[in-house]
Write a protein that holds these residues in place. Structure first.
Motif, PDB file in Angstrom:
ATOM      1  N   ARG A  76      81.758  81.298 -61.892  1.00  0.00           N
ATOM      2  CA  ARG A  76      80.799  82.413 -61.936  1.00  0.00           C
ATOM      3  C   ARG A  76      80.230  82.560 -63.344  1.00  0.00           C
ATOM      4  N   ASP A  77      81.106  82.477 -64.372  1.00  0.00           N
ATOM      5  CA  ASP A  77      80.654  82.555 -65.764  1.00  0.00           C
ATOM      6  C   ASP A  77      79.640  81.453 -66.065  1.00  0.00           C
ATOM      7  N   VAL A  78      79.959  80.241 -65.648  1.00  0.00           N
ATOM      8  CA  VAL A  78      79.054  79.108 -65.881  1.00  0.00           C
ATOM      9  C   VAL A  78      77.716  79.368 -65.192  1.00  0.00           C
ATOM     10  N   GLY A  79      77.760  79.921 -63.993  1.00  0.00           N
ATOM     11  CA  GLY A  79      76.528  80.254 -63.281  1.00  0.00           C
ATOM     12  C   GLY A  79      75.672  81.247 -64.047  1.00  0.00           C
ATOM     13  N   LEU A  80      76.291  82.282 -64.596  1.00  0.00           N
ATOM     14  CA  LEU A  80      75.550  83.283 -65.377  1.00  0.00           C
ATOM     15  C   LEU A  80      74.953  82.664 -66.640  1.00  0.00           C
ATOM     16  N   VAL A  81      75.737  81.827 -67.308  1.00  0.00           N
ATOM     17  CA  VAL A  81      75.249  81.176 -68.533  1.00  0.00           C
ATOM     18  C   VAL A  81      74.056  80.282 -68.211  1.00  0.00           C
ATOM     19  N   ASP A 127      63.919  70.006 -68.782  1.00  0.00           N
ATOM     20  CA  ASP A 127      63.683  70.196 -70.215  1.00  0.00           C
ATOM     21  C   ASP A 127      64.969  70.206 -71.033  1.00  0.00           C
ATOM     22  N   LEU A 128      66.050  69.688 -70.450  1.00  0.00           N
ATOM     23  CA  LEU A 128      67.349  69.754 -71.095  1.00  0.00           C
ATOM     24  C   LEU A 128      68.059  68.414 -71.030  1.00  0.00           C
ATOM     25  N   VAL A 129      68.634  68.003 -72.140  1.00  0.00           N
ATOM     26  CA  VAL A 129      69.464  66.798 -72.185  1.00  0.00           C
ATOM     27  C   VAL A 129      70.908  67.285 -72.181  1.00  0.00           C
ATOM     28  N   ILE A 130      71.673  66.853 -71.187  1.00  0.00           N
ATOM     29  CA  ILE A 130      73.060  67.293 -71.076  1.00  0.00           C
ATOM     30  C   ILE A 130      74.001  66.128 -71.365  1.00  0.00           C
ATOM     31  N   PRO A 131      75.220  66.428 -71.786  1.00  0.00           N
ATOM     32  CA  PRO A 131      76.159  65.345 -72.093  1.00  0.00           C
ATOM     33  C   PRO A 131      76.468  64.501 -70.862  1.00  0.00           C
ATOM     34  N   ALA A 167      87.643  70.655 -68.524  1.00  0.00           N
ATOM     35  CA  ALA A 167      86.958  69.588 -67.773  1.00  0.00           C
ATOM     36  C   ALA A 167      86.262  70.167 -66.555  1.00  0.00           C
ATOM     37  N   SER A 168      86.897  71.117 -65.908  1.00  0.00           N
ATOM     38  CA  SER A 168      86.298  71.764 -64.737  1.00  0.00           C
ATOM     39  C   SER A 168      85.044  72.541 -65.138  1.00  0.00           C
ATOM     40  N   ALA A 169      85.123  73.274 -66.252  1.00  0.00           N
ATOM     41  CA  ALA A 169      83.951  74.018 -66.729  1.00  0.00           C
ATOM     42  C   ALA A 169      82.822  73.055 -67.101  1.00  0.00           C
ATOM     43  N   ALA A 170      83.152  71.946 -67.754  1.00  0.00           N
ATOM     44  CA  ALA A 170      82.130  70.956 -68.126  1.00  0.00           C
ATOM     45  C   ALA A 170      81.485  70.355 -66.884  1.00  0.00           C
ATOM     46  N   ALA A 171      82.289  70.071 -65.856  1.00  0.00           N
ATOM     47  CA  ALA A 171      81.744  69.526 -64.606  1.00  0.00           C
ATOM     48  C   ALA A 171      80.811  70.539 -63.952  1.00  0.00           C
ATOM     49  N   SER A 172      81.175  71.804 -64.020  1.00  0.00           N
ATOM     50  CA  SER A 172      80.325  72.851 -63.443  1.00  0.00           C
ATOM     51  C   SER A 172      79.013  72.961 -64.212  1.00  0.00           C
ATOM     52  N   TYR A 173      79.075  72.934 -65.541  1.00  0.00           N
ATOM     53  CA  TYR A 173      77.841  72.941 -66.342  1.00  0.00           C
ATOM     54  C   TYR A 173      76.975  71.739 -65.973  1.00  0.00           C
ATOM     55  N   THR A 174      77.582  70.573 -65.908  1.00  0.00           N
ATOM     56  CA  THR A 174      76.835  69.350 -65.616  1.00  0.00           C
ATOM     57  C   THR A 174      76.148  69.445 -64.263  1.00  0.00           C
ATOM     58  N   GLN A 175      76.877  69.911 -63.266  1.00  0.00           N
ATOM     59  CA  GLN A 175      76.308  70.033 -61.919  1.00  0.00           C
ATOM     60  C   GLN A 175      75.145  71.027 -61.902  1.00  0.00           C
ATOM     61  N   ARG A 176      75.314  72.165 -62.541  1.00  0.00           N
ATOM     62  CA  ARG A 176      74.280  73.213 -62.500  1.00  0.00           C
ATOM     63  C   ARG A 176      73.051  72.866 -63.336  1.00  0.00           C
ATOM     64  N   LEU A 177      73.236  72.111 -64.420  1.00  0.00           N
ATOM     65  CA  LEU A 177      72.111  71.825 -65.319  1.00  0.00           C
ATOM     66  C   LEU A 177      71.476  70.460 -65.079  1.00  0.00           C
ATOM     67  N   ALA A 178      72.037  69.681 -64.166  1.00  0.00           N
ATOM     68  CA  ALA A 178      71.547  68.318 -63.932  1.00  0.00           C
ATOM     69  C   ALA A 178      70.064  68.276 -63.557  1.00  0.00           C
ATOM     70  N   GLY A 179      69.555  69.271 -62.878  1.00  0.00           N
ATOM     71  CA  GLY A 179      68.162  69.266 -62.450  1.00  0.00           C
ATOM     72  C   GLY A 179      67.208  69.931 -63.422  1.00  0.00           C
ATOM     73  N   THR A 180      67.676  70.355 -64.575  1.00  0.00           N
ATOM     74  CA  THR A 180      66.826  71.030 -65.555  1.00  0.00           C
ATOM     75  C   THR A 180      66.130  69.975 -66.401  1.00  0.00           C
TER      76      THR A 180
END
Length: 167
Positions: free
Chosen positions: A146-151, A54-58, A39-52
């Motif tokens: 950090r991993d989520v940031g690199l991805v 060209d991408l639809v995120i869950p 859940a923490s990793a998903a929240a991090s992905y969501t936060q980092r990709l929210a402004g992209t």
């Protein structure tokens, strides 16, 4: 069409061996930790990709809890399957394990033979369209911020490269 002509059962053979069951039972002791880390990793992905754009995120409704077996994003409609495959290749070259998550069930041979015997390729256009634009990002309990940031940085870079190539 005769019922005996179908290609066999639809689904998976998912029985566990004794060893697999032992490992699964030991994992159950840590289930809350595993789910919390995912859940923490998903929240991090969501936060980092929210402004992209060209991408639809869950998205998840408040009060809903998920196990997050995967974090699947979808490229905007401007991207096609070749673009997605180019992005997957670029991520792979950067040692980031992403995948095209699945073939939509209607397009699998065992479904097509049973439910679409005429082979109407255009019968499932939405499923095919969406599947050609999805990317499953790395998701496991030990994924760090950090991993989520690199991805996410690499994903955005590969998307930009694909966009520049098309221009």
């Amino acid at each position: 069409r005769n019922q005996d002509d179908h290609p066999g059962p639809i689904g998976r053979q998912s029985r566990l061996t004794g060893i697999q069951a032992t490992v699964a039972l030991s994992q159950l002791r840590h289930l809350d930790e595993i789910l919390s880390a995912r859940a923490s990793a998903a929240a991090s992905y969501t936060q980092r990709l929210a402004g992209t754009s060209d991408l639809v995120i869950p998205t998840v409704d408040p009060g809903t809890s998920l196990g997050w077996p995967a974090f699947v994003v979808r490229l905007d409609d401007a991207y096609g399957s070749d673009d997605r495959n180019e992005i997957l290749g670029g991520m792979d070259r950067h040692d980031i394990g992403v995948a095209s998550p699945w073939t939509p069930p209607p397009l699998l041979p065992q479904f097509a033979m049973r439910f679409d015997p005429e082979g109407d390729q255009d019968r499932w256009p939405v499923a095919e369209f969406v599947s050609q634009r999805t990317i499953s990002l790395p998701m496991y309990g030990g994924l760090t911020d950090r991993d989520v940031g690199l991805v996410t940085q690499t994903l955005e870079l590969m998307m930009q490269r694909t966009t520049f190539r098309r221009s």
